[in-house]
Design a protein around this motif. Structure first.
Motif, PDB file in Angstrom:
ATOM      1  N   ARG A 186       0.812  -1.214   0.000  1.00  0.00           N
ATOM      2  CA  ARG A 186       0.000   0.000   0.000  1.00  0.00           C
ATOM      3  C   ARG A 186       0.847   1.267   0.000  1.00  0.00           C
ATOM      4  NH1 ARG A 186      -5.212   0.963   4.013  1.00  0.00           N
ATOM      5  NH2 ARG A 186      -6.057   2.791   2.925  1.00  0.00           N
ATOM      6  N   GLY A 187       1.971   1.247   0.721  1.00  0.00           N
ATOM      7  CA  GLY A 187       2.811   2.438   0.793  1.00  0.00           C
ATOM      8  C   GLY A 187       3.400   2.850  -0.547  1.00  0.00           C
ATOM      9  N   LEU A 188       3.568   1.902  -1.437  1.00  0.00           N
ATOM     10  CA  LEU A 188       4.110   2.176  -2.768  1.00  0.00           C
ATOM     11  C   LEU A 188       3.037   2.159  -3.855  1.00  0.00           C
ATOM     12  CD1 LEU A 188       7.295  -0.095  -2.640  1.00  0.00           C
ATOM     13  CD2 LEU A 188       7.172   2.368  -2.228  1.00  0.00           C
ATOM     14  N   ASP A 189       1.845   1.676  -3.504  1.00  0.00           N
ATOM     15  CA  ASP A 189       0.776   1.487  -4.476  1.00  0.00           C
ATOM     16  C   ASP A 189       1.262   0.602  -5.626  1.00  0.00           C
ATOM     17  OD1 ASP A 189      -1.773   1.705  -5.576  1.00  0.00           O
ATOM     18  OD2 ASP A 189      -1.283   3.540  -6.696  1.00  0.00           O
ATOM     19  N   ARG A 190       1.947  -0.481  -5.269  1.00  0.00           N
ATOM     20  CA  ARG A 190       2.481  -1.415  -6.253  1.00  0.00           C
ATOM     21  C   ARG A 190       2.194  -2.853  -5.812  1.00  0.00           C
ATOM     22  NH1 ARG A 190       3.702   1.547 -10.651  1.00  0.00           N
ATOM     23  NH2 ARG A 190       5.241   0.022 -11.393  1.00  0.00           N
ATOM     24  N   PHE A 191       2.208  -3.751  -6.772  1.00  0.00           N
ATOM     25  CA  PHE A 191       2.043  -5.176  -6.510  1.00  0.00           C
ATOM     26  C   PHE A 191       3.392  -5.862  -6.622  1.00  0.00           C
ATOM     27  CE2 PHE A 191      -2.116  -3.734  -7.633  1.00  0.00           C
ATOM     28  CZ  PHE A 191      -2.975  -4.491  -6.840  1.00  0.00           C
ATOM     29  N   MET A 192       3.680  -6.736  -5.663  1.00  0.00           N
ATOM     30  CA  MET A 192       4.915  -7.517  -5.670  1.00  0.00           C
ATOM     31  C   MET A 192       4.564  -8.982  -5.945  1.00  0.00           C
ATOM     32  SD  MET A 192       7.479  -5.440  -5.064  1.00  0.00           S
ATOM     33  CE  MET A 192       8.759  -6.625  -4.677  1.00  0.00           C
ATOM     34  N   LEU A 193       5.220  -9.564  -6.924  1.00  0.00           N
ATOM     35  CA  LEU A 193       5.026 -10.967  -7.294  1.00  0.00           C
ATOM     36  C   LEU A 193       6.305 -11.723  -6.992  1.00  0.00           C
ATOM     37  CD1 LEU A 193       3.433 -13.259  -8.779  1.00  0.00           C
ATOM     38  CD2 LEU A 193       4.431 -12.383 -10.909  1.00  0.00           C
ATOM     39  N   ALA A 194       6.196 -12.782  -6.198  1.00  0.00           N
ATOM     40  CA  ALA A 194       7.354 -13.594  -5.815  1.00  0.00           C
ATOM     41  C   ALA A 194       7.228 -14.976  -6.432  1.00  0.00           C
ATOM     42  CB  ALA A 194       7.459 -13.698  -4.297  1.00  0.00           C
ATOM     43  N   THR A 195       8.290 -15.425  -7.098  1.00  0.00           N
ATOM     44  CA  THR A 195       8.346 -16.777  -7.635  1.00  0.00           C
ATOM     45  C   THR A 195       9.677 -17.409  -7.254  1.00  0.00           C
ATOM     46  OG1 THR A 195       9.347 -16.203  -9.770  1.00  0.00           O
ATOM     47  CG2 THR A 195       6.947 -16.078  -9.610  1.00  0.00           C
ATOM     48  N   PHE A 196       9.701 -18.728  -7.262  1.00  0.00           N
ATOM     49  CA  PHE A 196      10.932 -19.474  -6.998  1.00  0.00           C
ATOM     50  C   PHE A 196      10.944 -20.672  -7.927  1.00  0.00           C
ATOM     51  CE2 PHE A 196       8.017 -22.237  -5.037  1.00  0.00           C
ATOM     52  CZ  PHE A 196       8.626 -23.477  -4.926  1.00  0.00           C
ATOM     53  N   SER A 197      12.076 -21.350  -8.003  1.00  0.00           N
ATOM     54  CA  SER A 197      12.130 -22.597  -8.757  1.00  0.00           C
ATOM     55  C   SER A 197      13.389 -23.364  -8.381  1.00  0.00           C
ATOM     56  CB  SER A 197      12.130 -22.336 -10.274  1.00  0.00           C
ATOM     57  OG  SER A 197      13.370 -21.789 -10.683  1.00  0.00           O
ATOM     58  N   ASP A 198      13.357 -24.655  -8.674  1.00  0.00           N
ATOM     59  CA  ASP A 198      14.588 -25.427  -8.663  1.00  0.00           C
ATOM     60  C   ASP A 198      15.440 -24.916  -9.823  1.00  0.00           C
ATOM     61  OD1 ASP A 198      16.604 -27.449  -8.744  1.00  0.00           O
ATOM     62  OD2 ASP A 198      15.215 -28.869  -7.850  1.00  0.00           O
ATOM     63  N   ARG A 199      16.745 -24.900  -9.650  1.00  0.00           N
ATOM     64  CA  ARG A 199      17.615 -24.450 -10.737  1.00  0.00           C
ATOM     65  C   ARG A 199      17.512 -25.357 -11.953  1.00  0.00           C
ATOM     66  NH1 ARG A 199      20.168 -20.004 -11.911  1.00  0.00           N
ATOM     67  NH2 ARG A 199      22.014 -21.149 -12.586  1.00  0.00           N
ATOM     68  N   MET A 200      17.149 -26.638 -11.745  1.00  0.00           N
ATOM     69  CA  MET A 200      17.025 -27.598 -12.831  1.00  0.00           C
ATOM     70  C   MET A 200      15.547 -27.941 -13.028  1.00  0.00           C
ATOM     71  SD  MET A 200      20.077 -28.030 -13.922  1.00  0.00           S
ATOM     72  CE  MET A 200      19.811 -29.442 -14.991  1.00  0.00           C
ATOM     73  N   PRO A 201      14.941 -27.550 -14.163  1.00  0.00           N
ATOM     74  CA  PRO A 201      13.535 -27.904 -14.405  1.00  0.00           C
ATOM     75  C   PRO A 201      13.316 -29.414 -14.323  1.00  0.00           C
ATOM     76  CG  PRO A 201      14.266 -26.253 -15.982  1.00  0.00           C
ATOM     77  CD  PRO A 201      15.489 -26.700 -15.240  1.00  0.00           C
ATOM     78  N   HIS A 202      12.200 -29.807 -13.731  1.00  0.00           N
ATOM     79  CA  HIS A 202      11.899 -31.216 -13.512  1.00  0.00           C
ATOM     80  C   HIS A 202      11.067 -31.775 -14.661  1.00  0.00           C
ATOM     81  CE1 HIS A 202      12.392 -30.850  -8.846  1.00  0.00           C
ATOM     82  NE2 HIS A 202      13.443 -30.426  -9.518  1.00  0.00           N
ATOM     83  N   SER A 203      11.465 -32.916 -15.177  1.00  0.00           N
ATOM     84  CA  SER A 203      10.740 -33.600 -16.233  1.00  0.00           C
ATOM     85  C   SER A 203      10.738 -35.090 -15.955  1.00  0.00           C
ATOM     86  CB  SER A 203      11.386 -33.335 -17.600  1.00  0.00           C
ATOM     87  OG  SER A 203      10.868 -34.201 -18.589  1.00  0.00           O
ATOM     88  N   ILE A 204       9.615 -35.729 -16.251  1.00  0.00           N
ATOM     89  CA  ILE A 204       9.519 -37.164 -16.054  1.00  0.00           C
ATOM     90  C   ILE A 204      10.451 -37.909 -17.005  1.00  0.00           C
ATOM     91  CG2 ILE A 204       7.673 -37.617 -17.691  1.00  0.00           C
ATOM     92  CD1 ILE A 204       7.969 -39.063 -14.137  1.00  0.00           C
ATOM     93  N   ALA A 205      10.922 -37.233 -18.066  1.00  0.00           N
ATOM     94  CA  ALA A 205      11.827 -37.860 -19.029  1.00  0.00           C
ATOM     95  C   ALA A 205      13.282 -37.853 -18.557  1.00  0.00           C
ATOM     96  CB  ALA A 205      11.723 -37.152 -20.377  1.00  0.00           C
ATOM     97  N   THR A 206      13.581 -37.168 -17.450  1.00  0.00           N
ATOM     98  CA  THR A 206      14.947 -37.098 -16.937  1.00  0.00           C
ATOM     99  C   THR A 206      15.388 -38.462 -16.418  1.00  0.00           C
ATOM    100  OG1 THR A 206      14.546 -34.813 -16.250  1.00  0.00           O
ATOM    101  CG2 THR A 206      16.479 -35.908 -15.331  1.00  0.00           C
ATOM    102  N   PRO A 207      16.556 -38.951 -16.820  1.00  0.00           N
ATOM    103  CA  PRO A 207      17.055 -40.203 -16.243  1.00  0.00           C
ATOM    104  C   PRO A 207      17.186 -40.082 -14.731  1.00  0.00           C
ATOM    105  CG  PRO A 207      18.321 -39.605 -18.186  1.00  0.00           C
ATOM    106  CD  PRO A 207      17.430 -38.436 -17.882  1.00  0.00           C
TER     107      PRO A 207
END
Length: 269
Positions: A186-207
């Protein structure tokens, strides 16, 4: 609820006045041709070494329902059962309600009257997009009242549709979008969006051997800001190795813990 085809968790805590809401969502463990789980009492036991791969991907199945409490969380109503129809599908599979003031007060006048929520898609920590939806404050548990952001590209104009599959993302970062959270400062009248992730995207095809050596070794943190809850977004903070070897996740910026001018606050994870 435990099930050999998936796992149910809660997410998206919301207070509107004195009423509390919590979402129940599922992960999809039912991968054709992949190892299954068996039940030992009420807990799933993996069958085969590759079950850990299925668990780490944690593909989202959708939202089973939105529960509510009128007594501060002591008792809950509208608890979904194993055969309850999906409230949201996998594209909006783990909602987090946009944070404003206590009891969902303090919204800008042009947003008042609605409840807003964001979700990623695909996998809990390596999805591709952030999606936005809204519902009237008094119809949070009415699926027909929900609308999804559908404007194409970066824009300050919002178009809304009733169908989840017709939505357009408010942010895309392929393979690097874990469960997102959004806070109005409210003090800035802005929206903050926070995201995170594993550095390595996960796929079922990964050995399996590759996944065991590379997954859950480091996290990435991104913080974005915008004048609206749908963007366009500007990256204001990026940590490619968030918290070092500590595997941190689910960043939140509680609105209560920002200073009056919005220039300082706390990150909860």
């Amino acid at each position: 609820r435990y099930d050999v085809r998936g796992m149910r968790y809660t997410c998206g805590t919301l207070a509107v006045g004195s009423r509390l809401y919590v979402c129940a969502y599922d992960y999809d463990y039912d991968w054709p041709g992949r190892p299954r789980y068996k039940l030992d009492g009420d807990k799933p036991v993996p069958i085969g070494a590759e079950a850990s791969l299925v668990d780490s991907v944690s593909r989202m199945a959708g939202v089973a329902g939105i529960m509510n409490s009128e007594d501060g969380g002591k008792t809950w109503k509208n608890i979904p059962g194993p055969n309850t129809p999906r409230f949201f599908g996998p594209r909006f599979g783990c909602p987090s309600f946009v944070q404003f003031g206590p009891g969902y007060t303090g919204l800008p006048a042009w947003l008042d009257g609605w409840v807003y929520a964001v979700s990623n898609d695909e996998s809990w920590e390596t999805g591709n997009h952030v999606w936005l939806a809204r519902a009237p404050k008094d119809r949070v548990q009415d699926r027909s009242a929900w609308q999804f952001f559908a404007s194409p590209g970066a824009t300050q104009q919002a178009n809304w549709v009733a169908e989840e599959e017709r939505a357009n993302p408010i942010l895309s970062y392929h393979g690097h979008v874990g469960h997102p959270t959004m806070t109005y400062v409210r003090g800035l009248d802005r929206f903050m969006l926070a995201t995170f992730s594993d550095r390595m995207p996960h796929s079922i095809a990964t050995p399996l051997a590759v996944a065991a050596k590379t997954w859950h070794r480091a996290r990435e943190l991104c913080l974005f800001e915008s004048a609206t809850p749908w963007g366009p977004w500007a990256l204001v903070h990026h940590e490619p190795f968030w918290e070092g070897t500590h595997v941190a996740y689910l960043p939140h910026l509680p609105s209560k813990w920002f200073s009056a001018d919005g220039r300082s606050g706390w990150l909860l994870f």
